[in-house]
Write an enzyme that holds these catalytic residues in place. Structure first.
Site, PDB file in Angstrom:
ATOM      1  N   ASP A 103      -4.148   3.585  -1.222  1.00 61.28           N
ATOM      2  CA  ASP A 103      -3.630   4.493  -2.241  1.00 61.28           C
ATOM      3  C   ASP A 103      -4.747   4.835  -3.235  1.00 61.28           C
ATOM      4  O   ASP A 103      -5.721   4.087  -3.361  1.00 61.28           O
ATOM      5  CB  ASP A 103      -2.474   3.842  -3.018  1.00 61.28           C
ATOM      6  CG  ASP A 103      -1.300   3.511  -2.105  1.00 61.28           C
ATOM      7  OD1 ASP A 103      -1.157   4.174  -1.062  1.00 61.28           O
ATOM      8  OD2 ASP A 103      -0.544   2.586  -2.450  1.00 61.28           O
TER       9      ASP A 103
HETATM   10  N1  URA Z   1      -0.299  -1.351   0.348  1.00 65.20           N
HETATM   11  C1  URA Z   1      -0.071  -0.501  -0.668  1.00 65.20           C
HETATM   12  O1  URA Z   1       0.990  -0.492  -1.251  1.00 65.20           O
HETATM   13  N2  URA Z   1      -1.064   0.335  -1.013  1.00 65.20           N
HETATM   14  C2  URA Z   1      -2.278   0.329  -0.426  1.00 65.20           C
HETATM   15  O2  URA Z   1      -3.160   1.106  -0.815  1.00 65.20           O
HETATM   16  C3  URA Z   1      -2.499  -0.565   0.624  1.00 65.20           C
HETATM   17  C4  URA Z   1      -1.491  -1.398   0.995  1.00 65.20           C
END
Ligand code: URA
Length: 235
Positions: A103
């Site tokens: 993310d």
């Molecule tokens: N899980 C999440 O919630 N976000 C990420 O970026 C990676 C794993």
């Protein structure tokens, strides 16, 4: 393959840097200084020297990047600055892409490669490639929460997370190892135990730890040993 194409594909030089090096007599093929940047070489057989250093041919590129927050794990800049833009210009044109997504607000290990089939295998849910995250949560995590996460937990939208490995290192701090890569998976797993992720960092990918010498935004090539570790997991 043309020598300038070889150097650009390997991310060692841009086309213009390669021509400049040719003009300055800084490229040797089999010990002889070349005079044309379109000289054809066989990277598997010819011995090539660029600026005094041997060019060790690698068909594919594998890079470990320490992603800062606010950067998008994508090749396309429509949603903001991308992980690719953190690389030098010559590497931005090698067809590299992130193997899996973090993310925008997640930090840590992003694997960048131009090896589509290996990336495909590493991302396949069937391969169970492990990813370790360091997680800080808004509320204290209880033993009951950990048991739920370790047993496999139902998420929103009808998804279920496979059993995770959880190591508690403080009331609000955990290491969580998962072998899938569902959308927002760690955040959704913590939501499923009525908690909230406030900091998320991937510290390991496919059993390779994030190099602690890399500052945020920095990158390095994977070593031969690290590449072997990854490739083994695709067999
Ligand atoms: N899980 C999440 O919630 N976000 C990420 O970026 C990676 C794993």
């Amino acid at each position: 393959m043309r020598i300038d194409k070889l150097l650009t594909t390997m991310g060692l030089a841009t086309r213009s840097e390669a021509s400049k090096a040719v003009r300055k007599g800084q490229i040797k093929v089999n010990g002889i200084i070349i005079s044309k940047s379109d000289k054809k070489v066989d990277p598997e057989k010819d011995s090539i020297e660029y600026m005094g250093k041997p060019v060790v041919y690698m068909k594919n590129i594998y890079i470990m990047l320490n992603k800062p927050s606010g950067i998008v794990s994508s090749t396309d800049g429509k949603d903001g600055e991308t992980v690719i833009s953190l690389l030098p210009e010559e590497l931005q044109k090698c067809g590299l892409f992130p193997c899996g997504r973090l993310d925008k607000d997640t930090l840590g290990f992003v694997l960048l490669t131009n090896d589509g089939s290996t990336a495909h295998y590493l991302l396949s849910p069937k391969r169970h490639v492990s990813k370790v995250y360091f997680v800080k949560t808004e509320f204290a995590v209880t033993q009951d929460d950990i048991t739920k996460l370790e047993n496999g937990i139902s998420l929103d939208h009808g998804d279920t997370a496979l059993p995770a490995k959880v190591e508690k290192i403080g009331d609000n701090e955990l290491y969580i190892t998962i072998v899938e890569g569902m959308y927002h998976q760690i955040k959704r797993m913590l939501e499923a135990v009525n908690n909230k992720v406030i900091y998320l960092e991937r510290v390991e990918f496919g059993t390779i730890p994030l190099d602690t010498n890399l500052q945020r935004g920095e990158w390095r090539y994977l070593t031969k040993q690290e590449i072997d570790i990854l490739l083994k997991q695709t067999k």
